[in-house]
Design a protein around this motif. Sequence first.
Motif, PDB file in Angstrom:
ATOM      1  N   TYR A 249       0.838  -1.198   0.000  1.00 17.65           N
ATOM      2  CA  TYR A 249       0.000   0.000   0.000  1.00 17.65           C
ATOM      3  C   TYR A 249       0.870   1.243   0.000  1.00 17.65           C
ATOM      4  N   LEU A 250       0.463   2.249  -0.824  1.00 17.78           N
ATOM      5  CA  LEU A 250       1.170   3.521  -0.870  1.00 17.78           C
ATOM      6  C   LEU A 250       0.237   4.614  -1.374  1.00 17.78           C
ATOM      7  N   ASN A 251       0.047   5.651  -0.576  1.00 16.29           N
ATOM      8  CA  ASN A 251      -0.666   6.870  -1.003  1.00 16.29           C
ATOM      9  C   ASN A 251      -2.027   6.591  -1.643  1.00 16.29           C
ATOM     10  N   GLY A 252      -2.840   5.829  -0.960  1.00 18.98           N
ATOM     11  CA  GLY A 252      -4.205   5.606  -1.427  1.00 18.98           C
ATOM     12  C   GLY A 252      -4.376   4.491  -2.430  1.00 18.98           C
ATOM     13  N   GLU A 253      -3.307   3.789  -2.797  1.00 19.77           N
ATOM     14  CA  GLU A 253      -3.411   2.717  -3.784  1.00 19.77           C
ATOM     15  C   GLU A 253      -2.706   1.460  -3.296  1.00 19.77           C
ATOM     16  N   LEU A 254      -3.232   0.329  -3.739  1.00 17.94           N
ATOM     17  CA  LEU A 254      -2.642  -0.970  -3.458  1.00 17.94           C
ATOM     18  C   LEU A 254      -1.970  -1.477  -4.736  1.00 17.94           C
ATOM     19  N   TYR A 255      -0.725  -1.921  -4.619  1.00 17.37           N
ATOM     20  CA  TYR A 255       0.044  -2.392  -5.767  1.00 17.37           C
ATOM     21  C   TYR A 255       0.361  -3.875  -5.601  1.00 17.37           C
ATOM     22  N   TRP A 256       0.431  -4.590  -6.736  1.00 19.85           N
ATOM     23  CA  TRP A 256       0.822  -5.994  -6.687  1.00 19.85           C
ATOM     24  C   TRP A 256       1.333  -6.438  -8.053  1.00 19.85           C
ATOM     25  N   PHE A 257       2.022  -7.568  -8.031  1.00 20.85           N
ATOM     26  CA  PHE A 257       2.541  -8.183  -9.248  1.00 20.85           C
ATOM     27  C   PHE A 257       1.535  -9.150  -9.845  1.00 20.85           C
ATOM     28  N   TYR A 258       1.571  -9.298 -11.138  1.00 27.00           N
ATOM     29  CA  TYR A 258       0.916 -10.423 -11.790  1.00 27.00           C
ATOM     30  C   TYR A 258       1.724 -10.798 -13.028  1.00 27.00           C
ATOM     31  N   TYR A 259       1.586 -12.027 -13.450  1.00 24.26           N
ATOM     32  CA  TYR A 259       2.403 -12.535 -14.550  1.00 24.26           C
ATOM     33  C   TYR A 259       1.508 -13.197 -15.592  1.00 24.26           C
ATOM     34  N   GLU A 260       1.635 -12.722 -16.825  1.00 27.13           N
ATOM     35  CA  GLU A 260       0.966 -13.382 -17.951  1.00 27.13           C
ATOM     36  C   GLU A 260       2.042 -13.791 -18.948  1.00 27.13           C
ATOM     37  N   SER A 261       2.376 -12.948 -19.879  1.00 27.70           N
ATOM     38  CA  SER A 261       3.526 -13.223 -20.738  1.00 27.70           C
ATOM     39  C   SER A 261       4.791 -12.612 -20.151  1.00 27.70           C
ATOM     40  N   SER A 262       4.607 -11.687 -19.222  1.00 26.69           N
ATOM     41  CA  SER A 262       5.724 -11.056 -18.523  1.00 26.69           C
ATOM     42  C   SER A 262       5.200 -10.511 -17.199  1.00 26.69           C
ATOM     43  N   TYR A 263       6.128 -10.095 -16.335  1.00 32.13           N
ATOM     44  CA  TYR A 263       5.723  -9.480 -15.074  1.00 32.13           C
ATOM     45  C   TYR A 263       5.114  -8.099 -15.341  1.00 32.13           C
ATOM     46  N   GLU A 264       3.959  -7.862 -14.711  1.00 36.59           N
ATOM     47  CA  GLU A 264       3.306  -6.569 -14.797  1.00 36.59           C
ATOM     48  C   GLU A 264       2.924  -6.117 -13.390  1.00 36.59           C
ATOM     49  N   ILE A 265       2.671  -4.811 -13.244  1.00 37.12           N
ATOM     50  CA  ILE A 265       2.254  -4.253 -11.963  1.00 37.12           C
ATOM     51  C   ILE A 265       0.853  -3.682 -12.117  1.00 37.12           C
ATOM     52  N   ALA A 266      -0.037  -4.068 -11.225  1.00 37.89           N
ATOM     53  CA  ALA A 266      -1.400  -3.538 -11.203  1.00 37.89           C
ATOM     54  C   ALA A 266      -1.616  -2.765  -9.909  1.00 37.89           C
ATOM     55  N   SER A 267      -2.660  -1.933  -9.884  1.00 31.92           N
ATOM     56  CA  SER A 267      -2.985  -1.179  -8.679  1.00 31.92           C
ATOM     57  C   SER A 267      -4.492  -1.040  -8.545  1.00 31.92           C
ATOM     58  N   PHE A 268      -4.916  -0.769  -7.309  1.00 31.08           N
ATOM     59  CA  PHE A 268      -6.325  -0.493  -7.033  1.00 31.08           C
ATOM     60  C   PHE A 268      -6.386   0.802  -6.254  1.00 31.08           C
ATOM     61  N   ASP A 269      -7.151   1.771  -6.772  1.00 31.35           N
ATOM     62  CA  ASP A 269      -7.298   3.078  -6.157  1.00 31.35           C
ATOM     63  C   ASP A 269      -8.474   3.027  -5.181  1.00 31.35           C
ATOM     64  N   PHE A 270      -8.198   3.217  -3.884  1.00 35.53           N
ATOM     65  CA  PHE A 270      -9.254   3.129  -2.877  1.00 35.53           C
ATOM     66  C   PHE A 270     -10.146   4.362  -2.864  1.00 35.53           C
ATOM     67  N   ASP A 271      -9.727   5.441  -3.489  1.00 40.57           N
ATOM     68  CA  ASP A 271     -10.578   6.632  -3.568  1.00 40.57           C
ATOM     69  C   ASP A 271     -11.691   6.454  -4.593  1.00 40.57           C
ATOM     70  N   ASN A 272     -11.310   6.057  -5.817  1.00 44.54           N
ATOM     71  CA  ASN A 272     -12.329   5.908  -6.866  1.00 44.54           C
ATOM     72  C   ASN A 272     -12.739   4.461  -7.092  1.00 44.54           C
ATOM     73  N   GLU A 273     -12.129   3.528  -6.324  1.00 48.35           N
ATOM     74  CA  GLU A 273     -12.477   2.099  -6.372  1.00 48.35           C
ATOM     75  C   GLU A 273     -12.351   1.547  -7.790  1.00 48.35           C
ATOM     76  N   GLN A 274     -11.208   1.815  -8.403  1.00 47.91           N
ATOM     77  CA  GLN A 274     -10.938   1.335  -9.757  1.00 47.91           C
ATOM     78  C   GLN A 274      -9.545   0.716  -9.843  1.00 47.91           C
ATOM     79  N   PHE A 275      -9.407  -0.203 -10.815  1.00 44.23           N
ATOM     80  CA  PHE A 275      -8.124  -0.852 -11.078  1.00 44.23           C
ATOM     81  C   PHE A 275      -7.342  -0.062 -12.132  1.00 44.23           C
ATOM     82  N   HIS A 276      -6.006  -0.119 -12.034  1.00 40.90           N
ATOM     83  CA  HIS A 276      -5.141   0.569 -12.997  1.00 40.90           C
ATOM     84  C   HIS A 276      -3.913  -0.301 -13.290  1.00 40.90           C
TER      85      HIS A 276
END
Length: 458
Positions: A249-276
Amino acid sequence: MGPFISDLPKSVLQDVLTKLPIRSIIMCKRVWKAWYSLISDHEFAKLHLAQAEACPLVRPSAPTRMSRTVYLLELEEKSDFDLKDYVGDAGTCIHFHVRMNFAKFKIPLRNADKAIHAMRNRKGRTKRKPCIKLEPLDHKYMYVNSCNGLVFLAETFYNDPFVVCNPITGEFIQLSEASKDESRERLSVRCALGYSPKTNQYKVLRVFSQGTPNLVRMVELYTLGQRSWKSLGTAPTSAAYMLLTLPSYLNGELYWFYYESSYEIASFDFDNEQFHSVPTPPFELEECQHVSLGLLGGSLCVCYAHENCINVWVMEDYGTQKSWTNRFSIKTDDGVWWPNGLYEPMIYLKNGGLLMFNHSTVTLIYYHPRNYRSLIYLKLRGFSPYFEAISHVPSFISLKDILMGNDVEVLNINSRCAECKLPGETRGLDLVNLDADVASDDRSFKEFRMKQGFYRWQ
């Protein structure tokens, strides 16, 4: 007669107390009623959290032993790991002391009622505090993540959200559980804790797969203090996206790794409740075997070990790939044995050093580019050689001050099961500096404790 300490303005006294180690602040609460009231005030807790720095929060994690004890390792400002003045003949070191604060706290048991029942029905009752044995799989929590001084714990099998606690204040709350029928239907449940600065609310994100034969990935959100979960509908992408690997968690967003064809970083904004989606560092992460995501010095951090190098990258400006900066590039072919496995940065020290946790050897490793040797192995003594560590910012924020509504009861860790203890809970703790040849044998953790030639850190 000179002025008394009671004559100090409140603002000055707050400034002094917030700079003390956690254990010292807790001791100050017991000195004087006025200090107790000051430290217990929500305003003091906010001031302390605003300037608090991350520390390793460690817990014994032997597979056959359960522990509710955690240790906060605080480095004093003048701590010195360089050891240049302690080097003897042939590169050996002499006994020395390093300034470090160990604060001991507890996290709740998963099933306190069973623990109390076992204590009351024990054989051979004595006047001493009873020591009871519990099955680890039935009572152990799993670390999930840390957020603004709160630790989020989950049930180990289904990984369903369960407890949010503050080890410093000794408070915790139990989240509403899914029904047994819902638990059976849900697969790959993942969860993490975050905070919305806009609404000043702490929230838990939960994702899971449900339904047969066609699985549907669902998203739910829970606000601390409420009784029910809010559905956010279906997840936006693949199953790998929703694993919430290494949530940070950092500054209102949650970050994590996921892997499909390569490592990517996703986030969830707790203010607007959306994924990025978040831009990754400018290198091919899929070529790396061991990659970790976390926080370092208040910035998003990626650490990866590849071939003969350990690289630590930080994102200095959110959302901009060009802001990724290579903070450390550590060569591991310098003649010193470096362990394999996942490295997780814990603290970026003021002297330019880096404290990391290596998962394969279960050690804290200190690195400094100008050190007399490239790395120093640190091993915790006082319990099983197995332990886990997370980077945690300690806080005096009370759960009673952040809950929305009065529907959830705030429980006390120290009052429930306080009359009983678990095996090993009374042991002390110290830190050991190990030679590289000792630490290199990750096949047997016993050698960390049996081999001679180490130095005690107190």
